[in-house]
Design a protein around this motif. Structure first.
Motif, short mmCIF file in Angstrom:
data_model
loop_
_atom_site.label_atom_id
_atom_site.label_comp_id
_atom_site.label_asym_id
_atom_site.label_seq_id
_atom_site.Cartn_x
_atom_site.Cartn_y
_atom_site.Cartn_z
N SER A 105 3.11 8.46 -4.13
CA SER A 105 2.39 7.89 -2.99
C SER A 105 1.44 6.82 -3.49
CB SER A 105 1.57 8.97 -2.27
OG SER A 105 0.56 9.45 -3.15
N CYS A 106 0.91 6.05 -2.54
CA CYS A 106 -0.14 5.09 -2.88
C CYS A 106 -1.45 5.82 -3.12
CB CYS A 106 -0.29 4.09 -1.74
SG CYS A 106 -1.53 2.84 -2.03
N THR A 107 -1.66 6.92 -2.40
CA THR A 107 -2.87 7.71 -2.62
C THR A 107 -2.96 8.12 -4.09
OG1 THR A 107 -2.64 8.58 -0.36
CG2 THR A 107 -4.13 9.76 -1.84
N CYS A 115 -12.86 -0.85 7.24
CA CYS A 115 -11.68 -0.70 8.10
C CYS A 115 -10.42 -0.65 7.26
CB CYS A 115 -11.62 -1.84 9.11
SG CYS A 115 -12.97 -1.77 10.29
N THR A 116 -9.92 0.54 7.03
CA THR A 116 -8.70 0.78 6.28
C THR A 116 -8.28 2.21 6.55
OG1 THR A 116 -7.69 0.81 4.07
CG2 THR A 116 -10.02 1.41 4.19
N TRP A 117 -7.05 2.53 6.14
CA TRP A 117 -6.59 3.91 6.21
C TRP A 117 -7.43 4.73 5.23
CZ3 TRP A 117 -5.14 7.87 8.44
CH2 TRP A 117 -4.34 8.86 7.88
N ILE A 118 -7.70 5.98 5.56
CA ILE A 118 -8.59 6.83 4.75
C ILE A 118 -8.07 6.98 3.32
CG2 ILE A 118 -7.51 9.03 5.44
CD1 ILE A 118 -10.36 10.26 5.48
N ALA A 119 -6.76 6.76 3.11
CA ALA A 119 -6.18 6.88 1.77
C ALA A 119 -6.81 5.91 0.77
CB ALA A 119 -4.68 6.66 1.81
N SER A 120 -7.34 4.77 1.25
CA SER A 120 -8.00 3.83 0.34
C SER A 120 -9.24 4.44 -0.27
CB SER A 120 -8.41 2.55 1.07
OG SER A 120 -7.34 1.96 1.76
N ALA A 121 -9.90 5.31 0.48
CA ALA A 121 -11.22 5.83 0.07
C ALA A 121 -11.18 7.26 -0.45
CB ALA A 121 -12.18 5.76 1.27
N PRO A 144 -10.50 -3.67 -2.75
CA PRO A 144 -10.20 -4.52 -1.59
C PRO A 144 -8.85 -4.13 -1.01
CG PRO A 144 -10.44 -5.81 -3.63
CD PRO A 144 -10.37 -4.38 -4.02
N VAL A 145 -8.72 -4.24 0.31
CA VAL A 145 -7.49 -3.83 0.99
C VAL A 145 -6.88 -5.05 1.69
CG1 VAL A 145 -6.53 -2.30 2.76
CG2 VAL A 145 -8.46 -1.53 1.36
N ASP A 146 -5.59 -5.25 1.50
CA ASP A 146 -4.90 -6.36 2.17
C ASP A 146 -4.42 -5.86 3.52
OD1 ASP A 146 -5.37 -7.95 -0.08
OD2 ASP A 146 -3.59 -7.16 -1.08
N GLU A 149 -6.60 -3.39 -6.32
CA GLU A 149 -6.13 -4.05 -5.10
C GLU A 149 -5.22 -3.11 -4.32
OE1 GLU A 149 -3.93 -7.73 -5.58
OE2 GLU A 149 -3.66 -7.91 -3.41
N ASP A 150 -5.67 -2.70 -3.14
CA ASP A 150 -4.85 -1.85 -2.28
C ASP A 150 -3.93 -2.75 -1.45
OD1 ASP A 150 -3.69 -0.19 -0.45
OD2 ASP A 150 -5.52 0.93 0.02
N ALA A 151 -2.72 -2.94 -1.99
CA ALA A 151 -1.72 -3.79 -1.32
C ALA A 151 -0.67 -2.94 -0.61
CB ALA A 151 -1.08 -4.71 -2.34
N PHE A 165 0.66 0.19 -4.20
CA PHE A 165 1.55 0.01 -3.06
C PHE A 165 1.95 1.35 -2.47
CE2 PHE A 165 1.95 -3.83 -5.48
CZ PHE A 165 2.11 -4.82 -4.53
N SER A 166 2.27 1.34 -1.18
CA SER A 166 2.81 2.52 -0.51
C SER A 166 4.21 2.22 0.00
CB SER A 166 1.92 2.91 0.67
OG SER A 166 2.57 3.92 1.43
N PHE A 167 5.09 3.21 -0.14
CA PHE A 167 6.44 3.11 0.41
C PHE A 167 6.67 4.20 1.46
CE2 PHE A 167 6.99 1.94 -4.24
CZ PHE A 167 6.72 0.59 -4.03
N HIS A 168 5.59 4.58 2.13
CA HIS A 168 5.66 5.51 3.26
C HIS A 168 6.63 4.94 4.31
CE1 HIS A 168 4.12 7.09 7.17
NE2 HIS A 168 4.19 8.20 6.49
N GLY A 169 7.20 5.82 5.13
CA GLY A 169 8.20 5.40 6.11
C GLY A 169 7.76 4.31 7.06
N SER A 170 6.46 4.13 7.22
CA SER A 170 5.96 3.11 8.14
C SER A 170 5.82 1.75 7.47
CB SER A 170 4.58 3.54 8.65
OG SER A 170 3.65 3.58 7.58
N LYS A 171 5.94 1.70 6.14
CA LYS A 171 5.63 0.46 5.43
C LYS A 171 6.86 -0.47 5.36
CE LYS A 171 1.39 1.62 4.94
NZ LYS A 171 0.85 2.72 4.22
N THR A 172 6.62 -1.74 5.03
CA THR A 172 7.69 -2.75 5.06
C THR A 172 8.84 -2.37 4.14
OG1 THR A 172 6.07 -4.46 5.58
CG2 THR A 172 8.19 -5.20 4.68
C1 PLP Z 1 -0.37 3.61 3.81
C2 PLP Z 1 -1.63 3.25 3.09
C3 PLP Z 1 -2.10 3.96 1.98
C4 PLP Z 1 -1.55 5.28 1.56
O1 PLP Z 1 -0.25 5.30 1.21
P1 PLP Z 1 0.48 6.71 0.93
O2 PLP Z 1 1.73 6.25 0.24
O3 PLP Z 1 0.70 7.34 2.25
O4 PLP Z 1 -0.39 7.51 0.04
C5 PLP Z 1 -3.21 3.48 1.31
N1 PLP Z 1 -3.88 2.39 1.71
C6 PLP Z 1 -3.48 1.70 2.80
C7 PLP Z 1 -4.25 0.49 3.18
C8 PLP Z 1 -2.37 2.12 3.54
O5 PLP Z 1 -2.02 1.45 4.64
#
Ligand code: PLP
Length: 382
Positions: free
Chosen positions: A59-61, A84-90, A130-132, A156-158, A180-187
């Motif tokens: 995961s990106c986390t 303003c970002t997904w909690i996973a950044s923090a 920083p978050v893109d 860099e949280d890309a 980077f994240s490759f969660h199902g919602s990501k590009t």
């Molecule tokens: C989706 C996302 C993450 C977390 O990614 P996971 O792969 O679900 O851990 C982290 N930061 C941002 C900005 C995200 O959008």
């Protein structure tokens, strides 16, 4: 009767190539070939970003957690992250025992505001994340200058910005590490998954040891040098990721096309602001986002609900982290609301519109028609 599925806010684009690679991986990625797809995915990813090292992760986390751990960050240290970002950044900052500091966003890009970053620095600051956001790119010129001057590492949280660019450099390649994240919602998706990239050999070596229970690659068996973590991506996910990466230009082109469909219908409407591409940057447009003028009276929640009722799936713009229950009563939230005025000004009026890779122009047209119709009506108060 089955109710029709809503127009999706996000989702992938899977072709025969992905099916073929995963099928091959499930047959062949065992025994001596267990690591082949991970190596190919990592090499292709590093080449795509023009960086030296890439490590595939679950995961990106975990990539953010490993970045902080590899930098040696822990109790007593401070790490700055935009509101303003997904909690996973923090959240990984808390895992390490370090203190989270919330900085403001830039009102144009919605990414970390460099001036706010500078104002949040203390002698204890060790890193900034920083978050893109939504595929937009932060101002790495200024953020990098400030970070270098103060000896602060940049992660860099890309996660949302694969394919985005800053002055010809790819998003994710601007910091000490990029994640980077490759969660199902990501590009680019592997279902669940992530990647950590870096040009720093010291961090790369440290990450390899920390992610494998404190065991260096090739070390004596069961004789771990420290207590680490278990953060690995499976070969099946790596095969899926490799196939997606080989199609990355097509995926980004489709995201940009979806944005163009929205831009043609919404950009000229008074009171609507869409994702902003700062000069010298190229957005990946992960989430097409509108910010509505407060004069229209429509806050994000009632608007999201009204659209959901007619089968259009949207997401609210991220709430300032200092305002959500996980942080609201904690020390990092103190003073954040007063300090981070842009985040608190923008967030209540922002909505992510359907941005899934399988959308058609007709669906986008329908979403825009319904949205514009709603905006003419008096807002529903909650
Ligand atoms: C989706 C996302 C993450 C977390 O990614 P996971 O792969 O679900 O851990 C982290 N930061 C941002 C900005 C995200 O959008």
């Amino acid at each position: 009767m089955k109710t029709p599925s809503p127009i999706p806010v996000s989702g992938p684009w899977i072709t025969q190539r992905e099916i073929d690679y995963v099928t091959d991986a499930v047959k062949t990625a065992w025994y001596g070939d267990a690591g082949v797809y991970n190596q190919r995915f990592e090499q292709a990813f590093a080449d795509y970003l023009s960086v030296r090292y890439a490590v595939s992760l679950p995961s990106c986390t975990s990539a953010i957690h490993l970045s902080l751990a590899a930098l040696g960050i822990g109790p007593g240290d401070e790490v700055i992250v935009p509101e303003c970002t997904w909690i996973a950044s923090a959240a990984p900052i808390t895992y390490t025992g370090a203190t989270t500091v919330f900085a403001d966003i830039d009102p144009g890009t919605w990414c970390l505001c460099p001036d706010s970053f500078a104002a949040c620095l203390t002698p204890r600051t060790r890193a900034v994340i920083p978050v893109d956001l939504y595929g937009n790119v932060a101002d790495y010129q200024r953020i990098g200058e400030i970070a270098r001057r103060h000896g602060v590492a940049v992660i860099e949280d890309a996660a949302e910005a694969i394919g985005a660019e800053f002055h010809g450099r790819r998003a994710g390649s601007m910091g000490d590490t990029g994640v980077f994240s490759f969660h199902g919602s990501k590009t680019l998706t592997t279902g669940e998954g992530g990647m950590l990239v870096t040009d720093r050999e010291d961090l790369y070596r440290r990450v390899l040891q920390l992610r494998d229970h404190g065991r260096k690659p090739g070390d004596k068996f069961f004789f771990n040098s420290e207590v680490g973590f278990k953060y690995k991506m499976t070969a099946l996910q790596a095969a899926l990721g490799l196939a997606q990466l080989e199609r990355i230009d097509e995926l980004i082109t489709r995201k940009r096309e979806i944005f163009d469909w929205y831009r043609a219908r919404l950009a000229a409407v008074p009171g609507i602001t869409l994702n902003h591409e700062a000069p010298g940057t190229r957005s990946g447009y992960w989430m097409i986002t509108v910010i509505l003028a407060p004069e229209l009276g429509w806050r994000k929640e009632p608007l999201q609900e009204a659209l959901a009722r007619v089968g259009i799936d949207c997401r609210p713009f991220f709430h300032p982290l200092s305002s959500i229950p996980a942080y609201a009563e904690t020390a990092p939230a103190i003073g954040a609301r007063e300090r981070n005025v842009n985040a608190y000004r923008v967030s209540p009026w922002g909505l992510n519109l359907p941005s899934a890779l399988n959308l058609t122009e007709a669906q986008v047209d329908h979403v825009c028609t319904v949205l514009l119709e709603l905006l003419k009506q008096p807002p529903v108060t909650v």
